[in-house]
Every structure is written in structure tokens, then in C-alpha cells.
Design a protein around this motif. Structure first.
Motif, mmCIF file in Angstrom:
data_model
loop_
_atom_site.group_PDB
_atom_site.id
_atom_site.type_symbol
_atom_site.label_atom_id
_atom_site.label_comp_id
_atom_site.label_asym_id
_atom_site.label_seq_id
_atom_site.Cartn_x
_atom_site.Cartn_y
_atom_site.Cartn_z
ATOM 1 N N UNK A 36 35.917 59.658 66.835
ATOM 2 C CA UNK A 36 34.529 59.372 67.233
ATOM 3 C C UNK A 36 33.550 60.445 66.777
ATOM 4 N N UNK A 37 33.526 60.656 65.482
ATOM 5 C CA UNK A 37 32.607 61.634 64.916
ATOM 6 C C UNK A 37 31.584 61.002 63.993
ATOM 7 N N UNK A 38 31.186 61.755 62.998
ATOM 8 C CA UNK A 38 30.115 61.346 62.090
ATOM 9 C C UNK A 38 30.456 60.080 61.311
ATOM 10 N N UNK A 39 31.715 59.944 60.875
ATOM 11 C CA UNK A 39 32.094 58.768 60.085
ATOM 12 C C UNK A 39 32.017 57.493 60.924
ATOM 13 N N UNK A 40 32.491 57.561 62.155
ATOM 14 C CA UNK A 40 32.433 56.396 63.030
ATOM 15 C C UNK A 40 30.989 56.013 63.307
ATOM 16 N N UNK A 41 30.170 56.985 63.627
ATOM 17 C CA UNK A 41 28.759 56.696 63.913
ATOM 18 C C UNK A 41 28.077 56.052 62.708
ATOM 19 N N UNK A 47 27.658 48.880 59.469
ATOM 20 C CA UNK A 47 28.247 47.555 59.678
ATOM 21 C C UNK A 47 27.293 46.662 60.465
ATOM 22 N N UNK A 48 26.643 47.223 61.474
ATOM 23 C CA UNK A 48 25.663 46.449 62.234
ATOM 24 C C UNK A 48 24.518 45.985 61.334
ATOM 25 N N UNK A 49 24.063 46.867 60.463
ATOM 26 C CA UNK A 49 22.986 46.511 59.541
ATOM 27 C C UNK A 49 23.429 45.405 58.580
ATOM 28 N N UNK A 56 26.597 48.353 66.846
ATOM 29 C CA UNK A 56 28.006 48.243 66.508
ATOM 30 C C UNK A 56 28.778 49.341 67.219
ATOM 31 N N UNK A 57 29.974 49.016 67.665
ATOM 32 C CA UNK A 57 30.814 49.979 68.389
ATOM 33 C C UNK A 57 32.225 49.908 67.813
ATOM 34 N N UNK A 202 33.033 45.998 67.959
ATOM 35 C CA UNK A 202 32.278 45.060 68.785
ATOM 36 C C UNK A 202 30.818 45.198 68.374
ATOM 37 N N UNK A 203 30.137 44.068 68.193
ATOM 38 C CA UNK A 203 28.732 44.103 67.794
ATOM 39 C C UNK A 203 27.911 43.227 68.731
ATOM 40 N N UNK A 204 26.637 43.584 68.874
ATOM 41 C CA UNK A 204 25.757 42.814 69.761
ATOM 42 C C UNK A 204 24.315 43.183 69.489
ATOM 43 N N UNK A 205 23.422 42.268 69.825
ATOM 44 C CA UNK A 205 21.988 42.583 69.820
ATOM 45 C C UNK A 205 21.519 43.067 71.184
ATOM 46 N N UNK A 206 22.422 43.078 72.147
ATOM 47 C CA UNK A 206 22.106 43.472 73.516
ATOM 48 C C UNK A 206 22.529 44.916 73.739
#
Length: 377
Positions: A36-41, A47-49, A56-57, A202-206
Motif C-alpha cells: 500500500x505505497x506509491x505504486x498502489x495509490x 485504473x479509476x480514470x 479505485x481501491x 473495487x471501484x465506485x463513484x460513491x
């Protein structure tokens, strides 16, 4: 034994981008931050974009992604969730891992995705009891999301999309994963966007749902070491995120190649009367995670291709409701006739982005030979 033409080849995807992937791995190893570092963020944002969603999580795998999405929507023990039986068993395993009870509806025999009429009929038979629907975008073909969203809105139920096999697929030009309340993706190595190990998102607009998933994936923390809600450990690691960032840049190109290979299959195989090719639907952007044909002589075709060095697979040979772990204890309120018929006839032909046109032509040639032999008997 090496198969001359495999059904899929994760190593081919690695070799196609080896220098960039190796450099990304080296970057992570040298940085010294692995969880959970820079690459994940960065991957979560990118991916969300790509999907056109706000959040995106990254999580450990696709099954966890679906379970976390359900839990974020407060799906728990005593709740009913409608899905399909013609799917990877992970869909059902995730629902049950949340304590919820799956209910099956049939599939459309052409697209292999959720039958919309069956969905509404099932909801009407259980008024107020169904809390969510999980449409599965199978083989790269999107479910009929416009209709599913209308039904879900009418009855006030959550929509959690299972996008494990549909990275980049779209319905009416809108990418899957952006329709429902929340969506789950898998990055298993054979997926259209595959890691070199397990991974999911997991992705969401919420924002509230996304924040809840972020907390759930790491013990329910909002402040480190302090659990605000019961959670568990499901974290995407930095190495896989770095690899996925490389592959994401080539996802559209890879999907376009899959589509061209599918067109090549279609142009030559659609005329054969002993098998049925996948549908071409104007509203759907099919990204062909699998190229799946149907034949009542499926076993004969598979055996013939095997003997000629061509790999195939069956996704999936037994519907979930007929498997030993689930048979007799999961309800359905409509017929599953199409689901059961489909499982007896489907065959996945070779399909991956590094597959060449010449290899596809070889598969086509062998299928034509098989078809001619069967026709003469």
C-alpha cells in the motif's frame, strides 16, 4: 508438455512487456516500500480514470474485491443477493463469505449474461427480501446494464458489478464497472488486465462506499492500529500494482487485438452448422476475455483439437447450483434451463493478445476439418 497453440498464455503477456515490467519491479524493490505505497495509490487513480469512475481501491484478489464491495453495501447475514449460476464459483463464494444467501436466475443463451426478465420475475416473487443484484460480465461480454439498473432502481436494490472478466468492456459505450453502486475486478494473470500473481480492485463513484472498502481491506482501520469496524487483510502489494500500471497502458491495444482475432474466428466459423459463434451486439463492446463457441458435439471437437496440438478449455463445465458444495441448498425461483444447456455445449478456443493471426487460422483450419469429418459420418 508444451501445447503448440495454448488456450491462453500469461507468460506471453509478460514477455511482450518484459523490459518495462522488469524496470517497474526493480523500482519497487529498490524503493523498499512493498505494501500500500506509491505504486498502489498511482494504480488506483489510473485504473479509476480508465474506467471513468471517481474511486479505485486495490485489494488482494478478485474474490475479496467482490466480498468487500458487498460488505461496503452492508450486505450481510439474512440478505438475499441475486446472481447467475453460470459463472466462476468465486461469485457465489464471495456472496456467502459475507453471510448472505445467493439466489440464481437464468442466463441469456446468446450472451451468457443475466436474463433480465428472470431478474425481475425473481424480485417480484420475493418483495422486499432481495438487497442486491450481482450481474456478471462474462467472457468479456457486458450484461444488459441499462435494463438491470432500471430494475434495481425500481425496487430499491443495490447493484454490485462482477467485472472480473471484462476489463474495458462497455455497454452503450459506457465501461462496465461504472454503472452500479460499486464494482469488483480481478487481476488474475489470465485476465485482460492481469498481474503476475493475485490482485483485485473495487471501484465506485460513491466516496463513502470507496472509503468503507479502504477501511475494510485493512482490519477496519481509519487510524492505524485502531479498528473502527470489523475488517480483514486484503491489500494489493506494490509489486503487482507496478506491473499492472505497465499493463494498463497497453490494455486498449490488447483488447483491440482480441476483437480482431474474434472477427477472424467469426468470419470463418459462423457458417458452420455444428457450432455457434459468440453474438455481435450493437450495444455491447465485447473484449473477448474468452472466445466461446457452442456445439452439441463439444467433447468431440475438444478432443479433435487436443490431438492436433490446440488447447481449449470449458468455462465452466458445471453450473454452480449443480456443484457438490452448493447442490440442493441455493434457491432459484425461475428455470435455469439455459444455464444447464449452456454448460453442456460451451468451449473456449485459444484467445490472448499475443496469439497471432496465423495461429488463429490454424485453429480455424482444424475446426473446418473436424466439421467436414463429422458431416460426412
Amino acid at each position: 508438455m508444451t501445447i503448440p497453440i495454448p488456450q491462453t498464455s500469461p507468460v506471453a503477456s509478460y514477455l511482450a512487456h518484459q523490459d518495462e515490467i522488469d524496470a517497474a519491479i526493480k523500482r519497487v524493490l529498490e524503493r523498499g516500500s512493498y505494501i500500500l505505497g506509491q505504486e498502489v495509490e498511482s494504480f488506483e487513480t489510473e485504473f479509476a480514470a480508465y474506467l471513468g469512475v471517481a474511486h479505485g481501491v486495490g485489494v488482494a484478489n478478485g474474490t475479496d474485491a467482490l466480498c468487500l464491495a458487498l460488505r461496503a453495501c452492508d450486505i450481510s447475514a439474512g440478505d438475499f443477493v441475486v446472481t447467475v449460476s453460470h459463472t466462476a464459483v468465486a461469485t457465489v463464494a464471495a456472496i456467502e463469505a459475507c453471510g448472505a444467501s445467493p439466489i440464481f436466475v437464468d442466463i441469456d443463451p446468446q450472451t451468457f449474461t443475466m436474463d433480465v426478465a428472470g431478474l425481475e420475475e425473481t424480485i417480484q416473487q420475493l418483495p422486499g427480501s432481495i438487497k442486491a443484484v450481482v450481474p456478471v460480465h462474462l467472457y468479456g461480454h457486458p450484461a444488459r446494464m441499462t435494463d438491470i439498473m432500471k430494475i434495481a432502481t425500481r425496487y430499491g436494490i443495490r447493484v454490485i458489478e462482477d467485472c472480473a472478466q471484462a476489463h474495458g468492456a462497455a455497454w452503450n459505450k459506457q465501461k462496465v464497472g461504472s454503472f452500479g453502486d460499486i464494482a469488483a475486478f480481478s487481476f488474475y494473470p489470465t485476465k485482460n488486465l492481469g498481474a503476475l500473481g493475485d490482485g483485485g480492485a473495487v471501484v465506485s463513484n460513491d466516496r463513502e462506499l470507496a472509503d468503507r472498502v479502504r477501511s475494510l481491506r485493512e482490519y477496519g482501520w481509519q487510524t492505524r492500529y485502531i479498528s473502527s469496524i470489523p475488517g480483514f487483510n486484503s491489500r494489493l502489494d506494490e509489486l503487482q500494482a507496478a506491473i499492472l500500471r505497465v499493463k494498463l497502458r497497453y490494455l486498449n491495444e490488447a483488447n483491440n487485438h482480441r476483437i480482431k482475432l474474434a472477427e477472424r474466428y467469426e468470419n470463418s466459423l459462423a457458417r458452420l452448422d455444428r457450432l455457434t459463434t459468440p453474438p455481435v451486439t450493437s450495444a455491447a463492446t465485447h473484449v473477448y476475455h474468452q472466445y466461446v463457441v457452442r456445439s452439441r458435439m463439444r467433447d468431440s471437437l475438444q478432443d479433435f483439437l487436443r490431438r492436433h496440438g490446440i488447447g481449449t478449455s470449458i468455462h465452466y463445465p458445471v453450473p454452480v447450483h449443480q456443484q457438490p458444495a452448493y447442490a440442493g441448498r441455493i434457491k432459484n425461483y425461475t428455470s435455469l434451463r439455459e444455464t444447464e444447456s449452456t454448460a453442456r455445449e460451451i468451449l473456449s478456443l485459444p484467445m490472448f493478445p499475443q496469439l497471432s493471426s496465423a495461429q488463429v487460422d490454424e485453429v480455424i483450419d482444424k475446426i473446418n476439418t473436424w466439421h467436414g469429418t463429422e458431416a460426412s459420418q
